[in-house]
Design a protein around this motif. Structure first.
Motif, PDB file in Angstrom:
ATOM      1  N   UNK A   1       0.818  -1.219   0.000  1.00 20.26           N
ATOM      2  CA  UNK A   1       0.000   0.000   0.000  1.00 20.26           C
ATOM      3  C   UNK A   1       0.850   1.266   0.000  1.00 20.26           C
ATOM      4  N   UNK A   2       1.969   1.241   0.724  1.00 17.89           N
ATOM      5  CA  UNK A   2       2.799   2.443   0.800  1.00 17.89           C
ATOM      6  C   UNK A   2       3.813   2.521  -0.339  1.00 17.89           C
ATOM      7  N   UNK A   3       4.002   1.422  -1.058  1.00 20.98           N
ATOM      8  CA  UNK A   3       4.913   1.450  -2.201  1.00 20.98           C
ATOM      9  C   UNK A   3       6.341   1.086  -1.885  1.00 20.98           C
ATOM     10  N   UNK A   4       6.577   0.387  -0.763  1.00 24.12           N
ATOM     11  CA  UNK A   4       7.934  -0.045  -0.442  1.00 24.12           C
ATOM     12  C   UNK A   4       8.321   0.324   0.976  1.00 24.12           C
ATOM     13  N   UNK A   5       9.526  -0.096   1.351  1.00 23.87           N
ATOM     14  CA  UNK A   5       9.993   0.094   2.717  1.00 23.87           C
ATOM     15  C   UNK A   5      10.212   1.564   3.056  1.00 23.87           C
ATOM     16  N   UNK A   6      10.927   2.289   2.177  1.00 26.77           N
ATOM     17  CA  UNK A   6      11.216   3.692   2.491  1.00 26.77           C
ATOM     18  C   UNK A   6       9.954   4.540   2.585  1.00 26.77           C
ATOM     19  N   UNK A   7       9.024   4.456   1.602  1.00 26.10           N
ATOM     20  CA  UNK A   7       7.792   5.254   1.756  1.00 26.10           C
ATOM     21  C   UNK A   7       7.016   4.908   3.024  1.00 26.10           C
ATOM     22  N   UNK A   8       7.045   3.631   3.425  1.00 26.95           N
ATOM     23  CA  UNK A   8       6.350   3.247   4.654  1.00 26.95           C
ATOM     24  C   UNK A   8       7.010   3.890   5.869  1.00 26.95           C
ATOM     25  N   UNK A   9       8.331   3.792   5.963  1.00 23.90           N
ATOM     26  CA  UNK A   9       9.026   4.347   7.120  1.00 23.90           C
ATOM     27  C   UNK A   9       8.956   5.871   7.173  1.00 23.90           C
ATOM     28  N   UNK A  10       8.810   6.505   5.997  1.00 22.46           N
ATOM     29  CA  UNK A  10       8.774   7.969   5.953  1.00 22.46           C
ATOM     30  C   UNK A  10       7.359   8.525   5.947  1.00 22.46           C
ATOM     31  N   UNK A  11       6.359   7.653   6.037  1.00 25.09           N
ATOM     32  CA  UNK A  11       4.970   8.116   6.005  1.00 25.09           C
ATOM     33  C   UNK A  11       4.674   8.999   7.212  1.00 25.09           C
ATOM     34  N   UNK A  12       3.747   9.937   7.026  1.00 29.33           N
ATOM     35  CA  UNK A  12       3.417  10.823   8.141  1.00 29.33           C
ATOM     36  C   UNK A  12       2.510  10.118   9.143  1.00 29.33           C
ATOM     37  N   UNK A  13       2.334  10.776  10.256  1.00 27.54           N
ATOM     38  CA  UNK A  13       1.600  10.168  11.369  1.00 27.54           C
ATOM     39  C   UNK A  13       0.180   9.788  10.979  1.00 27.54           C
ATOM     40  N   UNK A  14      -0.521  10.677  10.276  1.00 26.15           N
ATOM     41  CA  UNK A  14      -1.906  10.404   9.918  1.00 26.15           C
ATOM     42  C   UNK A  14      -2.023   9.158   9.046  1.00 26.15           C
ATOM     43  N   UNK A  15      -1.100   9.002   8.097  1.00 27.53           N
ATOM     44  CA  UNK A  15      -1.148   7.839   7.209  1.00 27.53           C
ATOM     45  C   UNK A  15      -0.925   6.545   7.984  1.00 27.53           C
ATOM     46  N   UNK A  16       0.007   6.564   8.923  1.00 24.02           N
ATOM     47  CA  UNK A  16       0.270   5.362   9.724  1.00 24.02           C
ATOM     48  C   UNK A  16      -0.923   5.023  10.607  1.00 24.02           C
ATOM     49  N   UNK A  17      -1.499   6.037  11.238  1.00 25.67           N
ATOM     50  CA  UNK A  17      -2.591   5.778  12.183  1.00 25.67           C
ATOM     51  C   UNK A  17      -3.864   5.300  11.492  1.00 25.67           C
ATOM     52  N   UNK A  18      -3.966   5.520  10.190  1.00 26.08           N
ATOM     53  CA  UNK A  18      -5.139   5.018   9.455  1.00 26.08           C
ATOM     54  C   UNK A  18      -5.083   3.515   9.230  1.00 26.08           C
ATOM     55  N   UNK A  19      -3.917   2.921   9.395  1.00 31.01           N
ATOM     56  CA  UNK A  19      -3.755   1.496   9.125  1.00 31.01           C
ATOM     57  C   UNK A  19      -4.227   0.650  10.300  1.00 31.01           C
ATOM     58  N   UNK A  20      -5.047  -0.383  10.044  1.00 29.44           N
ATOM     59  CA  UNK A  20      -5.489  -1.277  11.125  1.00 29.44           C
ATOM     60  C   UNK A  20      -4.283  -1.924  11.809  1.00 29.44           C
ATOM     61  N   UNK A  21      -4.294  -1.902  13.120  1.00 34.84           N
ATOM     62  CA  UNK A  21      -3.217  -2.532  13.880  1.00 34.84           C
ATOM     63  C   UNK A  21      -2.059  -1.624  14.181  1.00 34.84           C
ATOM     64  N   UNK A  22      -2.065  -0.417  13.607  1.00 31.08           N
ATOM     65  CA  UNK A  22      -0.993   0.532  13.866  1.00 31.08           C
ATOM     66  C   UNK A  22      -1.563   1.736  14.615  1.00 31.08           C
TER      67      UNK A  22
END
Length: 226
Positions: free
Chosen positions: A53-74
């Motif tokens: 969904x985020x397009x790889x490891x780096x985009x996932x690790x660099x995602x902003x807080x809102x994007x991370x918190x929208x994910x189930x389990x995070x």
């Protein structure tokens, strides 16, 4: 099938302990970090889905807080752990290069500067200050925002070089667009800094531009002369 029912050598955490972190895939590393899955999905399935969904490891690790918190389990705890992981990595590299006897490997310098700048969402400009033997003294980000000739102040760069008693330095900035090719402003700004620093006998060894892929050396590409 629960991940606990997998053979030990196939579970990400146990695989890491048995064979080392280097053998793990990106998804397996994320799974170790997450620790547990969500209802109906084990932790490895969750990790794989996040990377897709985020397009790889780096985009996932660099995602902003809102994007991370929208994910189930995070939640906030996982987001905080991700941010701590990134900062630990940057500080580790910072300490490693500062303890390096001399800058014998341009590749190591480029890796270090990429790690320090690539995550920045906007343009930043920094300097790696060096002593007479080209040993690292300090790294600083001096300017943030849109980088052009008007926003870089040679006087401030000179002041910081004098503060660190630097004999040489490496300029660096990032291109959030991913394109490492220098602009005419980059070239003019570099030449202006070289002239200003030359007045206090501080050499500019290179100007590294960090984008996607390998960072660009303006000296190696012939844009400037060291």
């Amino acid at each position: 099938m629960s991940i606990r029912e997998w053979p030990a050598e196939e579970r990400p955490r146990e695989k890491l302990l048995l064979r080392g972190a280097a053998v793990l895939s990106d998804a397996e590393l994320v799974a170790v970090l997450l620790g547990s899955g969500v209802a109906g999905r084990n932790v490895l399935e969750l990790a794989r889905g996040l990377l897709v969904r985020f397009g790889g490891l780096r985009p996932f690790l660099e995602a902003d807080r809102q994007a991370i918190l929208r994910e189930p389990g995070l939640g906030p705890v996982k987001y905080a752990q991700l941010q701590a992981l990134l900062e630990i990595g940057r500080r580790y590299l910072d300490e490693t290069i500062e303890r390096t006897p001399a800058l014998e490997s341009p590749e190591a310098v480029r890796r270090y500067l990429k790690a320090m700048l690539r995550h920045e969402a906007s343009e930043v400009f920094g300097c790696l200050f060096l002593d007479t033997k080209h040993r690292p003294l300090a790294f600083e980000i001096l300017f943030r925002g849109t980088i052009d000739r008007a926003s870089i102040y040679p006087r401030e760069v000179v002041r910081r070089a004098l503060l660190h008693n630097a004999a040489a330095l490496i300029l660096c900035h990032n291109h959030p667009s991913g394109n490492s090719e220098p602009s005419q402003d980059d070239v003019h700004m570099t030449l202006a800094l070289k002239r200003a620093l030359g007045l206090i006998d501080v050499r500019v060894l290179d100007h590294i531009i960090v984008g996607d892929g390998e960072p660009l050396s303006m000296v190696e590409e012939g844009w400037i002369v060291a």
